[in-house]
Write an enzyme that holds these catalytic residues in place. Structure first.
Site, PDB file in Angstrom:
ATOM      1  N   GLY A 133       0.656  -1.255   0.252  1.00 51.48           N
ATOM      2  CA  GLY A 133       0.093   0.002   0.099  1.00 51.48           C
ATOM      3  C   GLY A 133       1.010   1.463  -0.107  1.00 51.48           C
ATOM      4  O   GLY A 133       0.428   2.267  -0.193  1.00 51.48           O
ATOM      5  N   HIS A 134       2.164   1.064   0.238  1.00 47.45           N
ATOM      6  CA  HIS A 134       2.870   2.270   0.454  1.00 47.45           C
ATOM      7  C   HIS A 134       4.341   2.284  -0.944  1.00 47.45           C
ATOM      8  O   HIS A 134       5.205   2.145  -0.534  1.00 47.45           O
ATOM      9  CB  HIS A 134       3.600   2.559   1.413  1.00 47.45           C
ATOM     10  CG  HIS A 134       4.016   3.817   1.940  1.00 47.45           C
ATOM     11  ND1 HIS A 134       5.493   4.317   1.614  1.00 47.45           N
ATOM     12  CD2 HIS A 134       3.358   5.009   2.344  1.00 47.45           C
ATOM     13  CE1 HIS A 134       5.608   5.539   2.085  1.00 47.45           C
ATOM     14  NE2 HIS A 134       4.449   6.069   2.341  1.00 47.45           N
ATOM     15  N   TYR A 135       3.925   2.467  -1.911  1.00 49.19           N
ATOM     16  CA  TYR A 135       2.739   2.591  -2.898  1.00 49.19           C
ATOM     17  C   TYR A 135       2.970   1.459  -3.760  1.00 49.19           C
ATOM     18  O   TYR A 135       4.122   0.917  -4.286  1.00 49.19           O
ATOM     19  CB  TYR A 135       3.166   3.944  -3.461  1.00 49.19           C
ATOM     20  CG  TYR A 135       3.084   5.115  -2.720  1.00 49.19           C
ATOM     21  CD1 TYR A 135       1.861   5.920  -2.050  1.00 49.19           C
ATOM     22  CD2 TYR A 135       4.482   5.776  -2.506  1.00 49.19           C
ATOM     23  CE1 TYR A 135       2.084   6.790  -1.385  1.00 49.19           C
ATOM     24  CE2 TYR A 135       4.551   6.796  -1.632  1.00 49.19           C
ATOM     25  CZ  TYR A 135       3.411   7.341  -1.160  1.00 49.19           C
ATOM     26  OH  TYR A 135       3.432   8.462  -0.143  1.00 49.19           O
ATOM     27  N   VAL A 150       7.834   2.188  -1.628  1.00 41.67           N
ATOM     28  CA  VAL A 150       8.839   2.915  -0.865  1.00 41.67           C
ATOM     29  C   VAL A 150       8.623   2.903   0.685  1.00 41.67           C
ATOM     30  O   VAL A 150       7.561   2.688   1.118  1.00 41.67           O
ATOM     31  CB  VAL A 150       8.526   4.551  -1.093  1.00 41.67           C
ATOM     32  CG1 VAL A 150       9.632   5.494   0.078  1.00 41.67           C
ATOM     33  CG2 VAL A 150       8.788   4.926  -2.342  1.00 41.67           C
TER      34      VAL A 150
END
Length: 144
Positions: free
Chosen positions: A48-50, A55
């Site tokens: 989810g990041h990203y 990252v």
């Protein structure tokens, strides 16, 4: 060459996977510690990041420094029985570089001052010699 492996680290601090951000300690002195963490590409955080440009969140870079600081404190100035160091202040945080899956964090911590049960530290987390984050932080020992 490792000065402390994961089993030794887990005897010093309460953190455990999936929230243990130090794999090994490579150098340990009275006021300094160097450690490493391999950033596993399979970490859930990257979903989810990203999703299309993974990252490692900067707050997790700071957490790696905090845990390395706790290891330094526990190894050189152990708190009273049962107490653990917790972060009480974070100052002058500067993010300089993104960290991507598969990279290796090099974590450098220095104890700059100790006043009774308060510990003041500086940290630098880098990848391949490039600074990802620099920060100052303070810890105090508390009963869990």
């Amino acid at each position: 060459m490792s000065v402390m492996d994961r089993a030794h680290i887990e005897r010093l601090i309460p953190h455990r996977p999936p929230f243990l951000w130090v794999d090994e300690v490579t150098e340990l002195g009275e006021r300094r510690l160097k450690a490493r963490k391999r950033v596993d590409p399979q970490l859930d955080v990257f979903a989810g990041h990203y999703p299309h440009f993974p990252v490692l969140p900067g707050v997790l870079l700071c957490e790696a420094a905090f845990q390395a600081g706790a290891i330094l404190i526990a190894a050189t100035a152990p708190p009273a029985d049962g107490q653990v160091p917790v972060v009480t202040r974070v100052n002058d945080v500067k993010f300089r570089r993104m960290v991507r899956p598969g990279e290796v964090l090099d974590i450098d911590i220095e104890l700059t001052e100790q006043l009774a049960g308060a510990f003041f530290l500086t940290g630098r987390v880098s990848v391949a010699g490039e600074t990802a984050v620099r920060l100052e932080f303070a810890c105090t020992a508390v009963a869990p």
